[in-house]
Scaffold this motif. Structure first.
Motif, PDB file in Angstrom:
ATOM      1  N   ALA A  76       0.819  -1.212   0.000  1.00 19.67           N
ATOM      2  CA  ALA A  76       0.000   0.000   0.000  1.00 19.67           C
ATOM      3  C   ALA A  76       0.852   1.261   0.000  1.00 19.67           C
ATOM      4  O   ALA A  76       0.427   2.305  -0.498  1.00 19.67           O
ATOM      5  N   ASP A  77       2.064   1.197   0.544  1.00 20.33           N
ATOM      6  CA  ASP A  77       2.914   2.383   0.622  1.00 20.33           C
ATOM      7  C   ASP A  77       3.869   2.505  -0.570  1.00 20.33           C
ATOM      8  O   ASP A  77       4.927   3.106  -0.476  1.00 20.33           O
ATOM      9  N   CYS A  78       3.507   1.944  -1.696  1.00 20.71           N
ATOM     10  CA  CYS A  78       4.314   1.986  -2.922  1.00 20.71           C
ATOM     11  C   CYS A  78       3.421   2.426  -4.080  1.00 20.71           C
ATOM     12  O   CYS A  78       3.146   1.660  -4.983  1.00 20.71           O
ATOM     13  N   PRO A  79       2.927   3.667  -4.047  1.00 26.02           N
ATOM     14  CA  PRO A  79       1.976   4.049  -5.092  1.00 26.02           C
ATOM     15  C   PRO A  79       2.595   4.228  -6.478  1.00 26.02           C
ATOM     16  O   PRO A  79       2.036   3.768  -7.461  1.00 26.02           O
ATOM     17  N   GLY A  80       3.743   4.855  -6.592  1.00 24.62           N
ATOM     18  CA  GLY A  80       4.304   5.190  -7.899  1.00 24.62           C
ATOM     19  C   GLY A  80       4.855   4.017  -8.675  1.00 24.62           C
ATOM     20  O   GLY A  80       4.363   3.680  -9.758  1.00 24.62           O
ATOM     21  N   LEU A 113      12.097 -15.095  -1.564  1.00 27.37           N
ATOM     22  CA  LEU A 113      12.133 -15.003  -3.024  1.00 27.37           C
ATOM     23  C   LEU A 113      13.299 -14.155  -3.530  1.00 27.37           C
ATOM     24  O   LEU A 113      14.029 -14.567  -4.427  1.00 27.37           O
ATOM     25  N   ILE A 114      13.477 -12.959  -2.950  1.00 21.71           N
ATOM     26  CA  ILE A 114      14.489 -12.049  -3.487  1.00 21.71           C
ATOM     27  C   ILE A 114      15.599 -11.688  -2.506  1.00 21.71           C
ATOM     28  O   ILE A 114      16.495 -10.925  -2.849  1.00 21.71           O
ATOM     29  N   GLY A 115      15.524 -12.189  -1.285  1.00 20.44           N
ATOM     30  CA  GLY A 115      16.589 -11.922  -0.323  1.00 20.44           C
ATOM     31  C   GLY A 115      16.289 -10.807   0.650  1.00 20.44           C
ATOM     32  O   GLY A 115      16.950 -10.691   1.673  1.00 20.44           O
ATOM     33  N   ASP A 116      15.333  -9.950   0.356  1.00 22.47           N
ATOM     34  CA  ASP A 116      14.899  -8.920   1.289  1.00 22.47           C
ATOM     35  C   ASP A 116      13.467  -8.513   0.943  1.00 22.47           C
ATOM     36  O   ASP A 116      12.859  -9.064   0.039  1.00 22.47           O
ATOM     37  N   VAL A 117      12.943  -7.559   1.685  1.00 20.06           N
ATOM     38  CA  VAL A 117      11.578  -7.103   1.440  1.00 20.06           C
ATOM     39  C   VAL A 117      11.672  -5.810   0.635  1.00 20.06           C
ATOM     40  O   VAL A 117      12.078  -4.773   1.150  1.00 20.06           O
ATOM     41  N   PHE A 118      11.327  -5.896  -0.640  1.00 21.88           N
ATOM     42  CA  PHE A 118      11.398  -4.744  -1.528  1.00 21.88           C
ATOM     43  C   PHE A 118      10.274  -4.845  -2.546  1.00 21.88           C
ATOM     44  O   PHE A 118      10.119  -5.874  -3.200  1.00 21.88           O
ATOM     45  N   VAL A 119       9.495  -3.781  -2.648  1.00 20.00           N
ATOM     46  CA  VAL A 119       8.404  -3.750  -3.622  1.00 20.00           C
ATOM     47  C   VAL A 119       8.578  -2.556  -4.538  1.00 20.00           C
ATOM     48  O   VAL A 119       9.143  -1.541  -4.121  1.00 20.00           O
ATOM     49  N   PRO A 120       8.145  -2.666  -5.773  1.00 22.76           N
ATOM     50  CA  PRO A 120       7.560  -3.864  -6.365  1.00 22.76           C
ATOM     51  C   PRO A 120       8.640  -4.876  -6.706  1.00 22.76           C
ATOM     52  O   PRO A 120       9.802  -4.532  -6.917  1.00 22.76           O
ATOM     53  N   SER A 121       8.248  -6.117  -6.731  1.00 25.79           N
ATOM     54  CA  SER A 121       9.092  -7.216  -7.201  1.00 25.79           C
ATOM     55  C   SER A 121       8.243  -8.070  -8.119  1.00 25.79           C
ATOM     56  O   SER A 121       7.033  -8.189  -7.930  1.00 25.79           O
ATOM     57  N   LEU A 122       8.882  -8.643  -9.119  1.00 28.73           N
ATOM     58  CA  LEU A 122       8.172  -9.432 -10.129  1.00 28.73           C
ATOM     59  C   LEU A 122       8.749 -10.833 -10.189  1.00 28.73           C
ATOM     60  O   LEU A 122       9.969 -11.003 -10.164  1.00 28.73           O
ATOM     61  N   LYS A 123       7.864 -11.808 -10.276  1.00 30.73           N
ATOM     62  CA  LYS A 123       8.263 -13.198 -10.474  1.00 30.73           C
ATOM     63  C   LYS A 123       7.582 -13.693 -11.747  1.00 30.73           C
ATOM     64  O   LYS A 123       6.363 -13.602 -11.888  1.00 30.73           O
ATOM     65  N   VAL A 124       8.384 -14.194 -12.689  1.00 34.93           N
ATOM     66  CA  VAL A 124       7.881 -14.767 -13.936  1.00 34.93           C
ATOM     67  C   VAL A 124       8.427 -16.187 -13.991  1.00 34.93           C
ATOM     68  O   VAL A 124       9.611 -16.389 -14.228  1.00 34.93           O
ATOM     69  N   SER A 154      -8.869  -5.608 -24.944  1.00 38.63           N
ATOM     70  CA  SER A 154      -8.667  -6.372 -23.714  1.00 38.63           C
ATOM     71  C   SER A 154      -8.748  -5.444 -22.511  1.00 38.63           C
ATOM     72  O   SER A 154      -8.538  -4.243 -22.609  1.00 38.63           O
ATOM     73  N   LYS A 155      -9.061  -6.022 -21.381  1.00 36.39           N
ATOM     74  CA  LYS A 155      -9.184  -5.274 -20.140  1.00 36.39           C
ATOM     75  C   LYS A 155      -8.070  -5.711 -19.199  1.00 36.39           C
ATOM     76  O   LYS A 155      -7.489  -6.766 -19.370  1.00 36.39           O
ATOM     77  N   PRO A 156      -7.768  -4.896 -18.181  1.00 43.20           N
ATOM     78  CA  PRO A 156      -6.727  -5.297 -17.233  1.00 43.20           C
ATOM     79  C   PRO A 156      -6.996  -6.695 -16.682  1.00 43.20           C
ATOM     80  O   PRO A 156      -8.129  -7.065 -16.416  1.00 43.20           O
ATOM     81  N   ALA A 157      -5.919  -7.454 -16.531  1.00 48.72           N
ATOM     82  CA  ALA A 157      -6.042  -8.865 -16.199  1.00 48.72           C
ATOM     83  C   ALA A 157      -5.705  -9.172 -14.752  1.00 48.72           C
ATOM     84  O   ALA A 157      -5.352 -10.280 -14.427  1.00 48.72           O
ATOM     85  N   VAL A 158      -5.787  -8.208 -13.861  1.00 49.36           N
ATOM     86  CA  VAL A 158      -5.343  -8.451 -12.497  1.00 49.36           C
ATOM     87  C   VAL A 158      -6.462  -8.298 -11.493  1.00 49.36           C
ATOM     88  O   VAL A 158      -7.352  -7.502 -11.647  1.00 49.36           O
ATOM     89  N   GLY A 159      -6.371  -9.115 -10.473  1.00 55.11           N
ATOM     90  CA  GLY A 159      -7.184  -8.978  -9.290  1.00 55.11           C
ATOM     91  C   GLY A 159      -6.245  -9.144  -8.123  1.00 55.11           C
ATOM     92  O   GLY A 159      -5.536 -10.137  -8.036  1.00 55.11           O
ATOM     93  N   ALA A 160      -6.164  -8.161  -7.263  1.00 53.70           N
ATOM     94  CA  ALA A 160      -5.220  -8.230  -6.142  1.00 53.70           C
ATOM     95  C   ALA A 160      -5.591  -9.372  -5.217  1.00 53.70           C
ATOM     96  O   ALA A 160      -6.757  -9.661  -4.991  1.00 53.70           O
ATOM     97  N   SER A 161      -4.576 -10.041  -4.711  1.00 56.82           N
ATOM     98  CA  SER A 161      -4.801 -11.108  -3.739  1.00 56.82           C
ATOM     99  C   SER A 161      -4.045 -10.760  -2.479  1.00 56.82           C
ATOM    100  O   SER A 161      -3.176  -9.892  -2.476  1.00 56.82           O
ATOM    101  N   LYS A 162      -4.366 -11.441  -1.418  1.00 57.21           N
ATOM    102  CA  LYS A 162      -3.699 -11.130  -0.147  1.00 57.21           C
ATOM    103  C   LYS A 162      -2.661 -12.141   0.181  1.00 57.21           C
ATOM    104  O   LYS A 162      -2.519 -13.173  -0.239  1.00 57.21           O
TER     105      LYS A 162
END
Length: 162
Positions: A76-80, A113-124, A154-162
């Protein structure tokens, strides 16, 4: 003669609306049939009567999604930067899961996953990237054979999960 013509039309109409299945058998052969496979089959997809997949994803997109699922880690604290990452995925029409970091176990998962807590992070698939850099995100998605742009309409393909 009229009876024969009527019967032929009925048979053709029934065939046009029948459901079709496509899968890969254990020998690696692609099979298209009007009956679902018995036993183990890879890549089972249902096709409509016209041979079209019943959802709107292309075959290439379905294959990429199955082989290399995309997960975006945000908070939530990563708006940009988080919005920029989300927008990039949506602009390419990529189906993805967004995990919003809220609980201690969420932070621990990201740390593993990445060694620390940093957002945003992407996993493919099994590849990951810490932070947001459009070039790096596009590179990961290109390597996984995702399309470079979203299909028209097409429309955005995301739904946030917890």
């Amino acid at each position: 003669m009229r009876y024969l013509f009527t019967c032929l039309l009925i048979v053709l109409a029934a065939g046009a609306s029948a459901e079709t299945y496509r899968w890969t058998d254990t020998s690696g052969n692609t099979v298209i049939s009007d009956t679902p496979p018995q036993g183990k089959a890879k890549g089972l997809s249902r096709l409509g009567g016209k041979g079209e997949p019943d959802d709107k994803l292309s075959f290439a997109m379905k294959r990429a999604v199955e082989s290399f699922p995309v997960v975006l880690y945000t908070s939530a604290d990563c708006p940009g930067e988080c919005k920029a990452a989300r927008d990039l995925l949506n602009s390419r029409g990529i189906p993805f899961t967004e995990k919003v970091m809220q609980k201690p176990e969420d932070f621990e998962e990201l740390k593993q996953l990445i060694g620390d807590v940093f957002v945003p992070s992407l996993k493919v698939g099994s590849q990951r990237f810490r932070g947001f850099e459009a070039g790096a995100y596009n590179n990961l998605l290109d390597l996984a054979s995702y399309p470079k742009s979203a299909p028209p309409g097409s429309k955005p393909a995301v739904g946030a999960s917890k």
